[in-house]
Write a protein that holds these residues in place. Structure first.
Motif, short mmCIF file in Angstrom:
data_model
loop_
_atom_site.label_atom_id
_atom_site.label_comp_id
_atom_site.label_asym_id
_atom_site.label_seq_id
_atom_site.Cartn_x
_atom_site.Cartn_y
_atom_site.Cartn_z
N LYS A 168 9.29 -14.51 -8.01
CA LYS A 168 8.92 -15.77 -7.37
C LYS A 168 10.15 -16.67 -7.22
N ALA A 169 11.00 -16.67 -8.24
CA ALA A 169 12.24 -17.46 -8.19
C ALA A 169 13.16 -16.94 -7.09
N LEU A 170 13.23 -15.60 -6.93
CA LEU A 170 14.07 -15.02 -5.88
C LEU A 170 13.53 -15.39 -4.50
N LEU A 171 12.22 -15.35 -4.34
CA LEU A 171 11.62 -15.72 -3.05
C LEU A 171 11.91 -17.18 -2.74
N PHE A 172 11.81 -18.03 -3.74
CA PHE A 172 12.11 -19.44 -3.55
C PHE A 172 13.55 -19.63 -3.05
N GLU A 173 14.51 -18.92 -3.68
CA GLU A 173 15.92 -19.03 -3.26
C GLU A 173 16.08 -18.59 -1.82
N ALA A 174 15.39 -17.54 -1.42
CA ALA A 174 15.48 -17.07 -0.04
C ALA A 174 14.93 -18.09 0.94
N LEU A 175 13.90 -18.83 0.51
CA LEU A 175 13.28 -19.82 1.39
C LEU A 175 14.06 -21.13 1.46
N CYS A 176 15.10 -21.24 0.65
CA CYS A 176 15.94 -22.45 0.71
C CYS A 176 16.89 -22.43 1.91
N VAL A 177 16.92 -21.33 2.65
CA VAL A 177 17.93 -21.16 3.70
C VAL A 177 17.89 -22.28 4.73
N PRO A 231 16.08 -28.46 -10.13
CA PRO A 231 16.44 -28.78 -11.52
C PRO A 231 17.45 -27.78 -12.06
N LYS A 232 18.40 -28.26 -12.85
CA LYS A 232 19.38 -27.36 -13.46
C LYS A 232 18.69 -26.38 -14.41
N ASN A 233 17.67 -26.86 -15.10
CA ASN A 233 16.89 -26.00 -15.98
C ASN A 233 15.74 -25.39 -15.16
N LYS A 234 15.80 -24.11 -14.88
CA LYS A 234 14.80 -23.46 -14.03
C LYS A 234 13.41 -23.49 -14.65
N ASP A 235 13.32 -23.68 -15.95
CA ASP A 235 12.01 -23.75 -16.60
C ASP A 235 11.22 -24.98 -16.18
N LEU A 236 11.91 -25.96 -15.61
CA LEU A 236 11.26 -27.20 -15.21
C LEU A 236 10.56 -27.08 -13.85
#
Length: 529
Positions: free
Chosen positions: A449-458, A25-30
């Motif tokens: 948690k958001a940073l970990l999620f981005e790392a797991l998108c690899v 989502p463009k809005n990270k709050d979602l």
């Protein structure tokens, strides 16, 4: 991570795995991930997508993968749970590559004529093909890298004549006149000097030595091409000689005749490629009886398909666009499945230095050498910048920008992120390798948690890049992940904070993803700057 969630949805709602769309989502709050699955199911069930989305959200809320599942405007938004993210982190780190797939792919790329050194136009296709192969292997495909050597025909004869005339001019000191098709530049003089050393200067006295000079020159240039490619870490499994392929010409021609796809007209033999989408028929045998360049390609592609790969990829220069359909037509006429051939085009490159056109190489005088650019900015920068845009779009860049040791240089920026993580671990006195096997429960603030999620998108990015043949997605991802890391570092205390161990774990996963992404680009991540 994406695959796990897609598999869960596919199983619960009896839909095809490949049809499920997951997006951020463009809005990270979602939340971390959203899916429009309800809209697809609504068409099947003939029901309101908003009601179906709410039903999906209610059903999935009980699963431990999620902290929160919400329905909004027909979309279902997932906020992932820390234990699930940690499980995905363990899976990512212990995986060297994906399970072997029962699918083989032959990738042919570069295939530059061995009549001169590699230039920057060749470089883009070379780096792109190499990274496509690396990513394919990581994903479990059986990849074969192949180089087709155009060592037959007029260009090789011209190479021999060029060396012969250069030897007469520069070694025998005779006045000569070069035909317009001859190759010029210092590299031809270099080859002539090598020939003098190998054969003696008498080789330049008689025209019957031209074929011998051509063979010597071809081998010398092919070795230089291999050396140039090795300079940026590119190697091939096979080199296939066009000259050797012509041994199979008569068999290939017989097969075309059997399919009634060739005919004779004006003392030439034509391929009836207009029957299969080409704008006109093409000559494959000249009046002299000599096969054309297209004939060589037809033999080669017949040889490719006889080896029974599941898929074939050709990476060609953009100037080959009009050539695609005639080759596909020939494959079809030979009785093979031409849809297995995928042709990817690589556009031209423009180089600048300080805003001005980059000077041509001394050895050629009319194009920019791959070796000169690698010597100028380094193999890592060459690899990254040549992959930074879609291969079929024009690329222009200034080499001076890639020499800067600041955030304007993407390679520096990404490596600095990884080095920063290693510095933090050094200061903490923690071994990153030991932490990879840690089972500490994660206690993470939302930003971590958001940073970990981005790392797991690899892995999702890697799969998407290969599926769409868009290697620039990996470059974009690495820049984005590095930016997330720098932003997090500047905004949060890590060492001696209440969540130090958990935060170090997150940084370890970020480093792993940066290192993996760079490795697939053929770049070794730096741990110190």
């Amino acid at each position: 991570m994406y695959s796990h969630i897609k598999s869960l949805l596919a199983r619960l709602y009896s839909v095809d795995f490949s049809s499920i769309v997951l997006e951020k989502p463009k809005n990270k709050d979602l939340g971390h991930i959203a899916t429009p699955l309800a809209f697809s199911l609504a068409k099947i069930k003939r029901a309101n997508p908003h009601a179906i989305a709410q039903e999906i959200a209610t059903n999935l809320a009980q699963y431990s993968e999620f902290d929160k599942v919400e329905a909004l405007n027909g979309f279902v938004n997932f906020t992932l749970a820390a234990p699930f993210l940690q499980e995905m982190s363990h899976n990512l780190i212990k995986k060297h590559k994906n399970a072997q797939k029962d699918e083989s792919i032959l990738i042919e790329f570069v295939s530059a004529n061995p009549t001169g050194p590699l230039h920057i136009g060749h470089t883009r296709g070379a780096v792109y093909g190499d990274v496509l192969a690396r990513v394919g292997e990581f994903l479990g495909y059986k990849i074969c890298r192949e180089y087709y050597i155009n060592d037959a025909g007029a260009q090789i004869n011209n190479l021999g004549l060029s060396i012969f005339l250069s030897g007469q001019e520069h070694i025998l000191k005779q006045a000569v006149s070069y035909p317009k098709d001859c190759y010029r530049g210092e590299y031809i003089i270099d080859i002539a000097l090598m020939c003098e050393k190998h054969f003696g200067k008498d080789i330049f006295k008689h025209t019957d030595s031209i074929s011998k000079l051509a063979e010597f020159g071809k081998n010398a240039m092919l070795q230089e091409i291999k050396d140039n490619l090795a300079q940026v870490g590119i190697e091939f499994d096979n080199f296939v000689s066009e000259k050797a392929m012509y041994e199979h010409w008569q068999d290939t021609l017989n097969a075309l005749e059997s399919s009634k796809s060739v005919y004779e007209k004006d003392n030439k033999i034509w391929l009836a490629s207009s029957r299969y989408g080409d704008e006109k028929d093409r000559v494959i045998v000249r009046e002299s009886g000599e096969p054309t360049y297209l004939a060589g390609d037809i033999i080669y592609h017949a040889y490719k398909f006889k080896r029974h790969f599941n898929h074939y990829i050709n990476i060609w220069g953009a100037d080959h666009h009009g050539y695609m359909q005639r080759v596909r037509a020939a494959i079809h006429f030979l009785g093979y499945d031409e849809t297995k051939l995928e042709i990817l085009l690589s556009q031209m490159v423009s180089l600048l230095r300080g805003g001005q056109p980059y000077k041509m190489g001394k050895r050629t005088g009319n194009f920019i050498l791959m070796k000169d650019v690698v010597d100028d900015i380094g193999a890592d920068a060459v690899r990254f910048i040549f992959l930074s845009k879609k291969a079929d779009t024009h690329l222009e860049f200034d080499v001076n920008e890639l020499k800067k040791q600041d955030v304007s240089n993407p390679i520096y920026y990404i490596n600095y992120a990884n080095a920063r993580i290693h510095t933090i671990f050094d200061k903490a006195g923690v071994n990153m390798q030991d932490m990879q096997h840690s089972t500490i429960p994660l206690e993470l603030p939302l930003e971590a948690k958001a940073l970990l999620f981005e790392a797991l998108c690899v892995e999702h990015i890697i799969e998407s890049a290969f599926r769409d043949r868009e290697m620039q997605k990996i470059c974009d991802y690495l820049k984005h992940l590095a930016a997330c890391l720098h932003s997090f570092y500047n905004a949060h205390k890590i060492l001696q904070s209440p969540h130090e161990k958990s935060l170090l774990y997150v940084l370890m996963v970020v480093s792993h993803s940066l290192t993996l992404g760079l490795a697939l680009l053929g770049i070794k991540a730096k741990t110190k700057m």
